[in-house]
Design a protein around this motif. Sequence first.
Motif, PDB file in Angstrom:
ATOM      1  N   PRO A  85       0.826  -1.205   0.000  1.00  0.00           N
ATOM      2  CA  PRO A  85       0.000   0.000   0.000  1.00  0.00           C
ATOM      3  C   PRO A  85       0.861   1.257   0.000  1.00  0.00           C
ATOM      4  O   PRO A  85       1.881   1.343   0.668  1.00  0.00           O
ATOM      5  CB  PRO A  85      -0.798  -0.135   1.307  1.00  0.00           C
ATOM      6  N   VAL A  86       0.416   2.244  -0.787  1.00  0.00           N
ATOM      7  CA  VAL A  86       1.106   3.525  -0.862  1.00  0.00           C
ATOM      8  C   VAL A  86       0.455   4.468   0.144  1.00  0.00           C
ATOM      9  O   VAL A  86      -0.772   4.619   0.157  1.00  0.00           O
ATOM     10  CB  VAL A  86       1.002   4.108  -2.287  1.00  0.00           C
ATOM     11  N   PRO A  87       1.230   5.070   1.026  1.00  0.00           N
ATOM     12  CA  PRO A  87       0.626   5.971   2.011  1.00  0.00           C
ATOM     13  C   PRO A  87      -0.038   7.158   1.347  1.00  0.00           C
ATOM     14  O   PRO A  87       0.511   7.785   0.445  1.00  0.00           O
ATOM     15  CB  PRO A  87       1.817   6.398   2.874  1.00  0.00           C
ATOM     16  N   LYS A  88      -1.249   7.458   1.800  1.00  0.00           N
ATOM     17  CA  LYS A  88      -1.997   8.585   1.261  1.00  0.00           C
ATOM     18  C   LYS A  88      -1.737   9.822   2.116  1.00  0.00           C
ATOM     19  O   LYS A  88      -1.663   9.749   3.322  1.00  0.00           O
ATOM     20  CB  LYS A  88      -3.496   8.271   1.228  1.00  0.00           C
ATOM     21  N   VAL A  89      -1.606  10.936   1.439  1.00  0.00           N
ATOM     22  CA  VAL A  89      -1.323  12.197   2.095  1.00  0.00           C
ATOM     23  C   VAL A  89      -2.550  13.077   1.988  1.00  0.00           C
ATOM     24  O   VAL A  89      -3.228  13.117   0.949  1.00  0.00           O
ATOM     25  CB  VAL A  89      -0.100  12.878   1.458  1.00  0.00           C
ATOM     26  N   ASP A  90      -2.848  13.769   3.058  1.00  0.00           N
ATOM     27  CA  ASP A  90      -3.972  14.687   3.066  1.00  0.00           C
ATOM     28  C   ASP A  90      -3.754  15.764   2.011  1.00  0.00           C
ATOM     29  O   ASP A  90      -2.720  16.433   2.000  1.00  0.00           O
ATOM     30  CB  ASP A  90      -4.103  15.320   4.453  1.00  0.00           C
ATOM     31  N   PRO A  91      -4.698  15.947   1.066  1.00  0.00           N
ATOM     32  CA  PRO A  91      -4.490  16.980   0.039  1.00  0.00           C
ATOM     33  C   PRO A  91      -4.311  18.376   0.610  1.00  0.00           C
ATOM     34  O   PRO A  91      -3.686  19.233  -0.025  1.00  0.00           O
ATOM     35  CB  PRO A  91      -5.764  16.885  -0.810  1.00  0.00           C
ATOM     36  N   ALA A  92      -4.844  18.635   1.800  1.00  0.00           N
ATOM     37  CA  ALA A  92      -4.690  19.959   2.389  1.00  0.00           C
ATOM     38  C   ALA A  92      -3.262  20.207   2.865  1.00  0.00           C
ATOM     39  O   ALA A  92      -2.853  21.369   2.997  1.00  0.00           O
ATOM     40  CB  ALA A  92      -5.668  20.142   3.554  1.00  0.00           C
ATOM     41  N   LEU A  93      -2.514  19.140   3.127  1.00  0.00           N
ATOM     42  CA  LEU A  93      -1.147  19.291   3.602  1.00  0.00           C
ATOM     43  C   LEU A  93      -0.198  19.379   2.413  1.00  0.00           C
ATOM     44  O   LEU A  93       0.573  18.462   2.117  1.00  0.00           O
ATOM     45  CB  LEU A  93      -0.765  18.132   4.513  1.00  0.00           C
ATOM     46  N   VAL A  94      -0.269  20.471   1.701  1.00  0.00           N
ATOM     47  CA  VAL A  94       0.636  20.774   0.607  1.00  0.00           C
ATOM     48  C   VAL A  94       1.170  22.176   0.841  1.00  0.00           C
ATOM     49  O   VAL A  94       0.399  23.107   1.112  1.00  0.00           O
ATOM     50  CB  VAL A  94      -0.074  20.675  -0.758  1.00  0.00           C
ATOM     51  N   GLU A  95       2.467  22.311   0.762  1.00  0.00           N
ATOM     52  CA  GLU A  95       3.078  23.603   1.079  1.00  0.00           C
ATOM     53  C   GLU A  95       2.592  24.700   0.138  1.00  0.00           C
ATOM     54  O   GLU A  95       2.550  24.523  -1.090  1.00  0.00           O
ATOM     55  CB  GLU A  95       4.602  23.492   0.991  1.00  0.00           C
ATOM     56  N   ARG A  96       2.233  25.815   0.717  1.00  0.00           N
ATOM     57  CA  ARG A  96       1.831  26.993  -0.037  1.00  0.00           C
ATOM     58  C   ARG A  96       2.344  28.228   0.696  1.00  0.00           C
ATOM     59  O   ARG A  96       2.490  28.218   1.918  1.00  0.00           O
ATOM     60  CB  ARG A  96       0.313  27.056  -0.197  1.00  0.00           C
ATOM     61  N   ALA A 114      13.678   5.634  10.853  1.00  0.00           N
ATOM     62  CA  ALA A 114      12.951   4.371  10.709  1.00  0.00           C
ATOM     63  C   ALA A 114      13.004   3.870   9.262  1.00  0.00           C
ATOM     64  O   ALA A 114      13.126   2.661   9.023  1.00  0.00           O
ATOM     65  CB  ALA A 114      11.509   4.547  11.160  1.00  0.00           C
ATOM     66  N   CYS A 115      12.923   4.781   8.287  1.00  0.00           N
ATOM     67  CA  CYS A 115      13.010   4.375   6.882  1.00  0.00           C
ATOM     68  C   CYS A 115      14.378   3.757   6.574  1.00  0.00           C
ATOM     69  O   CYS A 115      14.477   2.777   5.828  1.00  0.00           O
ATOM     70  CB  CYS A 115      12.755   5.571   5.978  1.00  0.00           C
ATOM     71  N   VAL A 163      14.769   4.283   0.490  1.00  0.00           N
ATOM     72  CA  VAL A 163      14.544   5.352   1.470  1.00  0.00           C
ATOM     73  C   VAL A 163      13.872   6.553   0.812  1.00  0.00           C
ATOM     74  O   VAL A 163      12.977   7.179   1.400  1.00  0.00           O
ATOM     75  CB  VAL A 163      15.874   5.748   2.138  1.00  0.00           C
ATOM     76  N   ALA A 164      14.276   6.896  -0.408  1.00  0.00           N
ATOM     77  CA  ALA A 164      13.654   8.024  -1.103  1.00  0.00           C
ATOM     78  C   ALA A 164      12.176   7.759  -1.379  1.00  0.00           C
ATOM     79  O   ALA A 164      11.343   8.664  -1.249  1.00  0.00           O
ATOM     80  CB  ALA A 164      14.396   8.307  -2.405  1.00  0.00           C
ATOM     81  N   ALA A 165      11.835   6.523  -1.745  1.00  0.00           N
ATOM     82  CA  ALA A 165      10.431   6.196  -2.010  1.00  0.00           C
ATOM     83  C   ALA A 165       9.593   6.245  -0.735  1.00  0.00           C
ATOM     84  O   ALA A 165       8.435   6.667  -0.762  1.00  0.00           O
ATOM     85  CB  ALA A 165      10.328   4.815  -2.657  1.00  0.00           C
ATOM     86  N   VAL A 198       6.067  12.172   2.801  1.00  0.00           N
ATOM     87  CA  VAL A 198       6.025  13.085   3.947  1.00  0.00           C
ATOM     88  C   VAL A 198       6.873  14.331   3.696  1.00  0.00           C
ATOM     89  O   VAL A 198       7.205  15.059   4.626  1.00  0.00           O
ATOM     90  CB  VAL A 198       6.499  12.382   5.234  1.00  0.00           C
ATOM     91  N   GLY A 199       7.215  14.591   2.435  1.00  0.00           N
ATOM     92  CA  GLY A 199       7.887  15.825   2.100  1.00  0.00           C
ATOM     93  C   GLY A 199       9.376  15.837   2.313  1.00  0.00           C
ATOM     94  O   GLY A 199       9.974  16.924   2.355  1.00  0.00           O
ATOM     95  N   ILE A 200      10.028  14.682   2.425  1.00  0.00           N
ATOM     96  CA  ILE A 200      11.476  14.601   2.622  1.00  0.00           C
ATOM     97  C   ILE A 200      12.107  14.120   1.325  1.00  0.00           C
ATOM     98  O   ILE A 200      11.688  13.103   0.764  1.00  0.00           O
ATOM     99  CB  ILE A 200      11.833  13.664   3.779  1.00  0.00           C
ATOM    100  N   GLU A 201      13.091  14.848   0.849  1.00  0.00           N
ATOM    101  CA  GLU A 201      13.808  14.489  -0.369  1.00  0.00           C
ATOM    102  C   GLU A 201      15.161  13.903   0.022  1.00  0.00           C
ATOM    103  O   GLU A 201      15.980  14.576   0.658  1.00  0.00           O
ATOM    104  CB  GLU A 201      13.998  15.716  -1.255  1.00  0.00           C
TER     105      GLU A 201
END
Length: 367
Positions: A73-84, A244-245, A274-276, A281-284
């Motif tokens: 399963p691919v973790p789903k991110v809240d659409p509201a949590l996008v940097e603006r 943890a990743c 680790v990148a995937a 969660v916004g970490i590159e």
Amino acid sequence: MSTTTSHTPESEGPSRPARLIQNESTTEIPVHLLFRDEPDPVSVPLRPAVVGRRQGTGEQPRFRRPVPAKPSPVPKVDPALVERPARVLPGSAGVLAGACGMAGCLATSWWAGALPPLVVEALGLPSSAAAGLGPVQWAAYAGAGALGLFGFGGLARGRTGRAWVLGLFGRYRGTVRRTGLMWVNPMLLRRRIDVRLRHWRSEPMPAADASGVALRAVVLVVWRVRDTARAMLGIEDHETYLRACVEVALARVPVELPGSGRGATAGEALTRLVAADAAPVGIEVFSVHPLRVEYAPEVAAAMHRRRIAALDAQHRASVLTSVVDSVEDTVTRLTMRGLVELDDYERKALVKDLTVAFCAGRGDASA
């Protein structure tokens, strides 16, 4: 003389041939003849032909459909949590508002006659009418004080490589990446986050090689925060999540000891995993490479003895190969140049003596 003739009824068709195997199971397969002039048959979905096992023969089914593996399963991110970007004002606006509030408080104090005479003379103000502190004066005090607090309280200093994550009553209101003096609504909750390129050197983590031998690996991770909203609000602690990743990736990717030539392959696999895992969660993550790999304490002694034994066996094999080559070369030169004539018995004795002599010489040289 009467002759009895038995006739087969016309209604009965030809008799079906008897089964050769009484317990066999058969499957009827529909066949459509192209030369017959019939309407299009109705397409019927057919199941894959699977021949069941024959009773009493012990035969296994000939075909089994493989069960496809379910994707992770691919973790789903809240659409509201996008940097603006958040709405902020230049710092001069806050300074001006604060100065106006202070001036309003000073003017109200002069109006109410609360300023000392020395202050009035120093400011060059005319003598006030001393109206006193009434409801109007208190309202003016409140308005001017609120303006001053609102102006000076919203001043903030932005730094290079740092950002502010703003929130109001638990709701994300934007991110400030500007530098210098600026004015931010003082009612907003500010959370500072580091967005610079960072590297993290881990402590020894559990790992394993391709054979399953327990290892301890120290890795270097180069990363940065790409989306401040997801990194700050999507999880509790993004640095703990990154750790943890890395631990999960080390458990999935075999790591080899130095000198095996597979360090680059392991580093690429670790970086990809680790990148995937950290991207939602916004970490590159740019790179994950093992710096130091060693055996785990519980197997270090045994693997050290095993490695020494392997090196000793390799050394012995190389010495024996060198001795055999030297003996062969010596005997060949002696016989080809005609210095000696040897029969089989003499040749074997000479080979034996040369082998003993060369081995003794190599042993003294190594000692």
